[in-house]
Design an enzyme around this catalytic site. Structure first.
Site, mmCIF file in Angstrom:
data_model
loop_
_atom_site.group_PDB
_atom_site.id
_atom_site.type_symbol
_atom_site.label_atom_id
_atom_site.label_comp_id
_atom_site.label_asym_id
_atom_site.label_seq_id
_atom_site.Cartn_x
_atom_site.Cartn_y
_atom_site.Cartn_z
ATOM 1 N N PHE A 115 1.139 21.898 -19.464
ATOM 2 C CA PHE A 115 1.560 22.148 -17.915
ATOM 3 C C PHE A 115 1.006 20.867 -17.124
ATOM 4 O O PHE A 115 1.574 20.033 -16.391
ATOM 5 C CB PHE A 115 0.714 23.469 -17.421
ATOM 6 C CG PHE A 115 0.488 23.393 -15.900
ATOM 7 C CD1 PHE A 115 1.628 23.227 -15.088
ATOM 8 C CD2 PHE A 115 -0.653 23.760 -15.590
ATOM 9 C CE1 PHE A 115 1.353 23.289 -13.661
ATOM 10 C CE2 PHE A 115 -1.107 23.891 -14.120
ATOM 11 C CZ PHE A 115 -0.120 23.618 -13.071
ATOM 12 N N THR A 119 -12.615 19.565 -16.506
ATOM 13 C CA THR A 119 -12.541 20.480 -15.530
ATOM 14 C C THR A 119 -13.671 20.719 -14.756
ATOM 15 O O THR A 119 -14.688 20.528 -15.160
ATOM 16 C CB THR A 119 -12.214 21.607 -16.468
ATOM 17 O OG1 THR A 119 -12.393 23.055 -15.551
ATOM 18 C CG2 THR A 119 -13.076 21.757 -17.587
ATOM 19 N N ASP A 120 -13.596 21.257 -13.810
ATOM 20 C CA ASP A 120 -14.844 21.882 -12.798
ATOM 21 C C ASP A 120 -15.646 22.764 -13.567
ATOM 22 O O ASP A 120 -16.635 23.303 -13.217
ATOM 23 C CB ASP A 120 -14.356 22.087 -11.525
ATOM 24 C CG ASP A 120 -13.410 23.642 -11.506
ATOM 25 O OD1 ASP A 120 -13.119 23.926 -12.437
ATOM 26 O OD2 ASP A 120 -13.054 23.912 -10.321
ATOM 27 N N GLU A 121 -14.879 23.456 -14.543
ATOM 28 C CA GLU A 121 -15.659 24.611 -15.214
ATOM 29 C C GLU A 121 -16.998 24.204 -15.972
ATOM 30 O O GLU A 121 -17.743 24.743 -16.327
ATOM 31 C CB GLU A 121 -14.820 25.446 -16.192
ATOM 32 C CG GLU A 121 -13.733 26.389 -15.252
ATOM 33 C CD GLU A 121 -12.755 27.086 -15.986
ATOM 34 O OE1 GLU A 121 -13.271 27.826 -17.017
ATOM 35 O OE2 GLU A 121 -11.488 26.787 -15.956
ATOM 36 N N TYR A 142 -14.588 27.532 -24.099
ATOM 37 C CA TYR A 142 -13.801 26.585 -23.575
ATOM 38 C C TYR A 142 -14.517 25.479 -22.704
ATOM 39 O O TYR A 142 -14.570 24.189 -23.043
ATOM 40 C CB TYR A 142 -12.735 27.259 -22.669
ATOM 41 C CG TYR A 142 -12.213 26.051 -21.629
ATOM 42 C CD1 TYR A 142 -11.380 25.143 -22.206
ATOM 43 C CD2 TYR A 142 -12.084 26.308 -20.407
ATOM 44 C CE1 TYR A 142 -10.832 24.063 -21.253
ATOM 45 C CE2 TYR A 142 -11.434 25.676 -19.490
ATOM 46 C CZ TYR A 142 -10.810 24.392 -19.781
ATOM 47 O OH TYR A 142 -10.327 23.576 -18.865
ATOM 48 N N LYS A 152 -15.460 21.433 -23.395
ATOM 49 C CA LYS A 152 -15.021 20.612 -22.416
ATOM 50 C C LYS A 152 -16.193 19.536 -21.978
ATOM 51 O O LYS A 152 -16.244 18.368 -21.979
ATOM 52 C CB LYS A 152 -14.298 20.917 -21.118
ATOM 53 C CG LYS A 152 -12.773 21.549 -21.470
ATOM 54 C CD LYS A 152 -11.964 20.336 -21.938
ATOM 55 C CE LYS A 152 -11.635 19.221 -21.060
ATOM 56 N NZ LYS A 152 -10.775 18.344 -21.446
#
Length: 332
Positions: free
Chosen positions: A12, A121-123, A148, A152
């Site tokens: 994506f 990612t902000d995660e 996940y 990261k």
């Protein structure tokens, strides 16, 4: 810089970046993608062969990666296992792709002296309370919640170490939740849109109060290109568009725009360890590089996304039944 290697470019966010680069620059792009379930070559099928090629392969394949890195000026690393629900079901693929894959690319970049940009990612920062006035910044301590986000976070730390220890010319960007065309139907916004379009009731985790900071994928792409071309080596930049909204509000906006009652959805069991709120402070990116988002009105960006899924059923319909069967098996 004239030739880019983009890993995960059939997914994506990667596909949106490839399309943005070909529109906005004269660069040529090679995509390296494993073509797992989350990738779709159809997202790239109309791109010009004179400036674009797709290589089917794994970022953990050191020989393949080495040859491709050697032939390109820069690497933009999007490839990752990225779905939280899947990481809770089976964490191992996340370790292979996000940690070992990143290591393999960094080693090739080190050997051949290539520019490297890492998409994160902000995660990795964990979550914030709903009433917390703060937002994530580049100095926020890492506090990942899931397999996940922890993998990261590990990949980010590898990039920082290879930059400092080995002199790899690297930058990192951590972005908030993306939306837009070409997103797999397992993700929140396209899942709800395609549920309505196929006559199924949308699904909302728990009470839906969880807040995400939404950004259109094209704005993410323009930010990454700015960092690649003008960002300071060794620096991290946070990418966000001030798009905080609760999942319930997003779902109800989708229903409204599709002419459905605002309560025409089902509550399902919440995800284990579901982060409460993400919020990005992108002041550094804006002040240093002069970047600004184009999609500043979330309702308008969402309307264009709904229109894309409505007009491109052939792109997503083959994925839909498989994704929903997986959710049903998980009670979601």
């Amino acid at each position: 810089m004239s030739d880019l290697l983009v890993t995960g470019g059939a997914g994506f966010i990667g596909a949106n970046f490839v399309r943005h680069v070909l529109r906005a620059t004269s660069y040529s792009v090679t995509v390296l993608d494993k073509l797992t379930y989350a990738a779709n070559p159809a997202s790239l099928s109309d791109l010009p062969a004179s400036r674009f090629q797709l290589v089917h392969g794994d970022i953990t394949d050191a020989d393949l990666v080495d040859g491709l890195v050697r032939e390109h000026d820069g690497i933009v690393h999007y490839a990752a296992e990225s779905h939280n629900d899947n990481s809770l079901d089976d964490p191992r693929p996340f370790l292979d792709s996000n940690v070992i894959g990143t290591y393999t690319l960094l080693e090739a970049a080190r050997r051949h002296g290539k520019r490297f940009h890492h998409i994160s990612t902000d995660e990795v920062y964990g979550d914030l309370a709903l009433d917390d006035p703060n937002r994530f910044t580049e100095g926020t301590p890492y506090n990942p919640s899931s397999p996940y986000s922890s993998t990261k976070a590990a990949s980010d730390l590898l990039v920082r170490a290879w930059c400092r220890s080995f002199g790899v010319e690297a930058t990192i960007s951590n972005c908030s939740n993306n939306y837009g065309p070409y997103q797999h139907v397992e993700k929140f916004i396209p899942r709800q849109i395609t549920n309505v379009l196929t006559g199924q009731r949308p699904k909302l985790y728990g009470s839906g109060v969880n807040v995400r900071d939404w950004i259109h994928a094209d704005d993410h792409s323009s930010a990454v290109l700015a960092i690649l071309e003008r960002g300071r080596i060794g620096e991290t930049y946070l990418i966000g568009a001030d798009g905080e909204m609760s999942n319930r509000d997003v779902l109800e906006m989708i229903l409204q725009q599709l002419g459905q009652p605002l309560d025409a959805y089902d509550h399902v069991a919440d995800r284990a360890g579901h982060d409460l709120r993400y919020a990005i402070d992108s002041a550094k990116l804006r002040s240093e590089l002069g970047w600004r988002p184009r999609f500043t009105n979330f309702s308008e960006g969402l309307a264009s996304t709904i229109d894309w899924y409505t007009r491109n059923r052939a792109w997503w319909e083959p994925q839909k039944s498989v994704a929903e069967a997986r959710y049903t098996a998980q009670g979601q």
